[in-house]
Design an enzyme around this catalytic site. Structure first.
Site, mmCIF file in Angstrom:
data_model
loop_
_atom_site.group_PDB
_atom_site.id
_atom_site.type_symbol
_atom_site.label_atom_id
_atom_site.label_comp_id
_atom_site.label_asym_id
_atom_site.label_seq_id
_atom_site.Cartn_x
_atom_site.Cartn_y
_atom_site.Cartn_z
ATOM 1 N N SER A 32 37.724 31.543 46.432
ATOM 2 C CA SER A 32 38.780 31.801 45.455
ATOM 3 C C SER A 32 40.004 30.964 45.825
ATOM 4 C CB SER A 32 39.158 33.285 45.475
ATOM 5 O OG SER A 32 40.345 33.551 44.759
ATOM 6 N N TYR A 49 41.776 41.577 49.172
ATOM 7 C CA TYR A 49 41.037 40.538 48.464
ATOM 8 C C TYR A 49 41.287 39.169 49.095
ATOM 9 C CZ TYR A 49 39.229 37.716 44.607
ATOM 10 O OH TYR A 49 38.513 36.806 43.853
#
Length: 255
Positions: free
Chosen positions: A146, A159
């Site tokens: 990501s 996250y």
């Protein structure tokens, strides 16, 4: 005639978390490039439906229903795929989730769930796949990282930690497995229109900020990730390992 280095014909690709969203788009892209695709998810009906949709498009696909956070279930299913379908040539660790809360009140149970799903599952699934790949001295693993493997935002600390960890797992695996003929790389999506980001997509303030922050001035469409996956899984990337390919509209390149 020079063979097409992007051709995945005859290869088997397992894509975790691929019954919807980014995973489904990656499975579709690999299938269009010729791969035989194994669609994974926890829900039997949804996973079978996703595999059937790919089959309707002319892609050889089958469903593999297991929870990627259960290492025993992952190992059993991977052994079954190898025995019944053939060698797994390509693994895409895509399964992921998001939880948002201020760090002061972030539930520990949610922290563990995010880390298990986004980071530990890549280890749980990769390990049994690698055990099969090593004797063959070939294979390609693609981890879906990501932009949060590099950047931080409020309320999503677990996250960012999980995706930063996945980036370094990618590099560690590449260093260890390169001599054994196995390549390991990562794709790092920016902001894409998915169910995971539904709340942000529908937030006018955030969408306005995003389009100004991203040089290409828009959200990404999940289909735009497929080319990166095909490249990293194919012979076109035969000397590429340990790399993270950011598909983010330029976000991580601009201030």
């Amino acid at each position: 005639m020079v063979p097409n280095p992007f051709d995945l014909g005859g290869r088997i690709a397992l894509v975790t978390g691929s019954n919807r969203g980014i995973g489904r788009a990656l499975a579709l892209g690999l299938g269009k490039a010729g791969a035989r695709v194994v669609v994974n998810g926890r829900g039997a009906a949804q996973t079978a439906a996703a595999a059937a949709e790919l089959a309707e498009l002319g892609i050889e696909a089958r469903a593999a229903v297991f929870d990627v956070t259960d290492p025993g279930a992952a190992a059993r299913e991977i052994d079954r795929i190898e025995a019944e379908m053939g060698p797994i040539d390509i693994l895409v660790n895509n399964a992921g989730m998001q939880q948002r809360a201020p760090i002061e009140t972030f539930p520990l149970a949610a922290l563990r769930q995010v880390m298990e799903t986004n980071l530990m599952s890549a280890f749980y699934v990769s390990q049994p796949v690698i055990r099969h790949m090593v004797p063959r001295a070939r294979g390609a693993i693609v981890n879906v990282c990501s932009v949060m493997s590099e950047l931080g935002r409020p309320t999503i600390v677990p996250y960012t930690a999980s995706k930063g960890g996945l980036k370094m797992m990618t590099r560690g695996l590449a260093a260890e497995l390169g001599p054994k003929g196995i390549r390991v790389n990562g794709i790092a999506p920016g902001y894409f229109r998915t169910e995971l980001n539904e709340a942000l997509v529908e937030d006018p303030e955030f969408s306005g900020w995003l389009t100004k922050r991203t040089p290409m001035g828009r959200w990404g469409d999940v289909e735009e990730l497929a080319g990166a996956a095909v490249f990293l899984a194919s012979d076109a990337a035969s000397f590429v390992t340990g790399q993270i390919l950011y598909v983010d509209g330029g976000m991580t390149s601009a201030v």
